[in-house]
Design a protein around this motif. Structure first.
Motif, PDB file in Angstrom:
ATOM      1  N   LYS A   1       0.755  -1.309   0.230  1.00 56.70           N
ATOM      2  CA  LYS A   1       0.035   0.002  -0.061  1.00 56.70           C
ATOM      3  C   LYS A   1       0.732   1.202  -0.094  1.00 56.70           C
ATOM      4  O   LYS A   1       0.515   2.475  -0.465  1.00 56.70           O
ATOM      5  CB  LYS A   1      -1.105  -0.090   1.343  1.00 56.70           C
ATOM      6  N   HIS A   2       1.966   1.155   0.695  1.00 54.83           N
ATOM      7  CA  HIS A   2       2.912   2.445   0.783  1.00 54.83           C
ATOM      8  C   HIS A   2       3.745   2.570  -0.889  1.00 54.83           C
ATOM      9  O   HIS A   2       4.073   1.366  -1.211  1.00 54.83           O
ATOM     10  CB  HIS A   2       3.714   2.434   1.713  1.00 54.83           C
ATOM     11  N   VAL A   3       4.438   3.528  -1.121  1.00 51.73           N
ATOM     12  CA  VAL A   3       5.074   3.678  -2.172  1.00 51.73           C
ATOM     13  C   VAL A   3       6.593   3.549  -1.479  1.00 51.73           C
ATOM     14  O   VAL A   3       6.934   4.284  -0.345  1.00 51.73           O
ATOM     15  CB  VAL A   3       5.048   4.967  -2.814  1.00 51.73           C
ATOM     16  N   PHE A   4       7.583   2.759  -1.937  1.00 48.17           N
ATOM     17  CA  PHE A   4       8.966   2.680  -1.427  1.00 48.17           C
ATOM     18  C   PHE A   4       9.761   3.874  -1.939  1.00 48.17           C
ATOM     19  O   PHE A   4       9.543   4.202  -2.964  1.00 48.17           O
ATOM     20  CB  PHE A   4       9.615   1.276  -1.790  1.00 48.17           C
ATOM     21  N   PRO A   5      10.748   4.368  -1.106  1.00 51.58           N
ATOM     22  CA  PRO A   5      10.832   3.820   0.446  1.00 51.58           C
ATOM     23  C   PRO A   5      10.004   4.354   1.299  1.00 51.58           C
ATOM     24  O   PRO A   5       9.552   5.280   1.277  1.00 51.58           O
ATOM     25  CB  PRO A   5      12.181   4.470   0.679  1.00 51.58           C
ATOM     26  N   ARG A   6       9.384   3.424   2.283  1.00 44.70           N
ATOM     27  CA  ARG A   6       8.386   3.935   3.145  1.00 44.70           C
ATOM     28  C   ARG A   6       9.004   3.724   4.835  1.00 44.70           C
ATOM     29  O   ARG A   6       9.715   2.745   5.005  1.00 44.70           O
ATOM     30  CB  ARG A   6       7.130   3.182   2.891  1.00 44.70           C
ATOM     31  N   TYR A   7       8.481   4.555   5.631  1.00 41.83           N
ATOM     32  CA  TYR A   7       8.897   4.440   6.982  1.00 41.83           C
ATOM     33  C   TYR A   7       8.214   3.323   7.478  1.00 41.83           C
ATOM     34  O   TYR A   7       7.090   3.027   7.294  1.00 41.83           O
ATOM     35  CB  TYR A   7       8.428   5.617   7.818  1.00 41.83           C
ATOM     36  N   LYS A   8       8.979   2.288   8.497  1.00 41.27           N
ATOM     37  CA  LYS A   8       8.467   1.252   9.021  1.00 41.27           C
ATOM     38  C   LYS A   8       8.756   1.512  10.691  1.00 41.27           C
ATOM     39  O   LYS A   8      10.087   1.578  11.110  1.00 41.27           O
ATOM     40  CB  LYS A   8       8.980  -0.054   8.552  1.00 41.27           C
ATOM     41  N   ALA A   9       7.834   1.575  11.605  1.00 41.82           N
ATOM     42  CA  ALA A   9       8.157   1.854  13.011  1.00 41.82           C
ATOM     43  C   ALA A   9       9.139   0.488  13.381  1.00 41.82           C
ATOM     44  O   ALA A   9       8.430  -0.707  13.442  1.00 41.82           O
ATOM     45  CB  ALA A   9       6.997   1.781  13.819  1.00 41.82           C
ATOM     46  N   CYS A  10      10.093   0.803  13.690  1.00 39.90           N
ATOM     47  CA  CYS A  10      11.249  -0.594  13.968  1.00 39.90           C
ATOM     48  C   CYS A  10      12.308  -0.089  14.573  1.00 39.90           C
ATOM     49  O   CYS A  10      13.183   0.998  14.172  1.00 39.90           O
ATOM     50  CB  CYS A  10      11.365  -1.423  12.851  1.00 39.90           C
ATOM     51  N   GLY A  11      12.904  -0.732  15.448  1.00 42.73           N
ATOM     52  CA  GLY A  11      14.145  -0.638  15.904  1.00 42.73           C
ATOM     53  C   GLY A  11      15.419  -0.860  14.915  1.00 42.73           C
ATOM     54  O   GLY A  11      16.270  -0.037  15.098  1.00 42.73           O
TER      55      GLY A  11
END
Ligand SMILES: Cc1cc2nc3c(=O)[nH]c(=O)nc-3n(C[C@H](O)[C@H](O)[C@H](O)COP(=O)(O)OP(=O)(O)OC[C@H]3O[C@@H](n4cnc5c(N)ncnc54)[C@H](O)[C@@H]3O)c2cc1C
Length: 385
Positions: free
Chosen positions: A32-42
């Motif tokens: 659903k997002h366009v890359f690069p996309r933010y991902k909440a992750c350490g």
């Protein structure tokens, strides 16, 4: 008609997309997002996960961790120096884009910026419905993360949810340099979980995560964590909330006759550390084997659930038991670790991929008494900033 359609372009989806396409299958990945996309992750890739990866990710590595600083509720600090890399820090936006690009290179068709809505069975295949069109496929894969729409639609709901808040914190380079090669894991920061500080190239990932499904003042906990670790030096900070998936180690059902769930959609993340990328890759690899055999008529997709319950879930069951004991008895754990610091080398070995949670009962007394490997050093200190 596609051989497989994969919903979700995180590490699980892109890995399976790459492997199937490389074998010559016709694969579509919808994200659903366009890359690069933010991902909440350490963005911490443990050594065991690094060893499991079958692509070279050296260009994505922002920092390599050799020291873990544990903070306990009574303000005691234990620093564990591993002597060899234990975590590789990546920026998830770049890492996920890199994995997607490799999948595309091997022929996986990528539709990013397209949302999966639903699917139906037309009698001979499945039809996937998105905001942009309809596509036919033989096999459909849900790699759409913790709040997997695919899992809801198929009622293949497994596992549990916790919560996390992550700050992408920009500070002076000198502060980042001081943390290079180290991570902070703070059991003081939140109940039934921990706070973390992970260096990420030009910024720090500072977060708090708990395996509880609700906690009232998580924002204050994150502010305290930021204040304690970088004081008033924050130049910019973007805060993102996200749910954490994890499993209690119960056997699950992860497929039906045409559909498979992989990655966080299975909610098989580690219930002790919250690490999810390792099992995201493992489920992608196992699903690849099963789908290939399914296409050659050697087995049905049910083989996938059998394999996860046999190869992945039992270790998680032990991780869950350990997590229950540890997070309910932090003072005892801190005292035991000070008396028998070598026990920590057991967890180092799990993160390194040299041991498993399942071996804990058998092996931990040996670890407590054995001479620690010459590379691993433990410093027990009080009130170390
Ligand atoms: C705050 C936080 C910190 C973490 N830190 C770590 C860590 O340091 N190390 C670690 O190993 N793990 C960590 N994890 C866990 C890790 O992020 C996940 O386990 C991992 O991302 C799972 O990968 P995945 O491919 O299954 O799912 P995801 O990476 O979540 O990817 C799923 C994809 O599906 C897409 N999608 C969802 N719905 C749709 C739809 N309807 N249509 C199309 N696309 C859709 C999403 O946009 C997303 O890109 C952390 C998690 C959180 C929340």
């Amino acid at each position: 008609m596609y051989d497989a359609i994969i919903i979700g372009g995180g590490p699980a989806g892109s890995t399976l997309g790459r492997k199937l396409s490389k074998e010559g299958y016709k694969v579509l990945l919808i994200e659903k997002h366009v890359f690069p996309r933010y991902k909440a992750c350490g963005g911490g890739i443990t050594r065991r996960c690094y060893k499991l990866l079958d692509v070279d990710i050296s260009q994505c590595i922002e920092d390599i961790t050799y020291e873990i600083i544990f903070r306990f509720p009574n303000d005691k600090t234990i620093a564990l120096q591993t002597g060899e890399p234990i975590i590789y820090q990546v920026d998830r936006a770049k890492f996920d884009k890199y994995l997607i690009d490799i999948a595309a290179y091997y022929g996986c068709e990528i539709h990013d910026g397209e949302i999966f809505y639903d699917f139906y069975d037309n009698g001979k295949s499945l039809v996937v419905v998105t905001d942009k069109g309809e596509y036919e496929t033989k096999v459909l894969v849900g790699a759409d993360g913790i709040n997997s729409n695919m899992a809801y639609k198929t009622r293949l709901l497994n596992g549990k949810k916790g919560i996390a808040l992550e700050g992408e914190v920009y500070v002076d380079d000198s502060l980042i340099d001081g943390l290079k090669g180290k991570v902070v894991v703070d059991f003081n920061a939140i109940r039934y979980g921990y706070g973390w500080v992970f260096p990420k190239g030009d910024r720090l990932s500072i977060g708090v995560g708990t395996f509880l499904n609700k906690v009232s003042n998580i924002k204050e906990m994150l502010s305290k964590m930021i204040e304690e670790n970088v004081g008033g030096n924050t130049k910019d900070c973007k805060i993102y909330g996200h749910q954490l998936s994890f499993s209690d180690g119960s056997d699950g059902v992860f497929n039906n006759d045409k559909i498979i769930l992989i990655g966080d959609a299975t909610r098989l993340a580690d219930p002790f550390t919250g690490e999810g990328i390792y099992n995201a890759l493992l489920t992608a690899y196992i699903s690849f084997d099963v789908i290939k055999k399914h296409f050659s008529g050697e087995c049905g997709l049910d083989e996938y659930t059998l394999r996860l319950n046999r190869e992945v879930v039992p270790d998680i069951r032990w991780a869950y038991r350990l997590s229950q004991f540890t997070y309910n008895n932090m003072d005892f754990i801190e005292k035991s670790v000070r008396l028998f610091p070598n026990v920590l080398s057991y967890f180092v070995d799990i993160m390194m991929g040299d041991n498993t949670y399942m071996n804990f009962k058998l092996k931990v007394p040996m670890y407590a008494l054995r001479v620690m490997s010459s590379k691993t050093k433990i410093k027990v200190e009080k009130n170390v900033p």
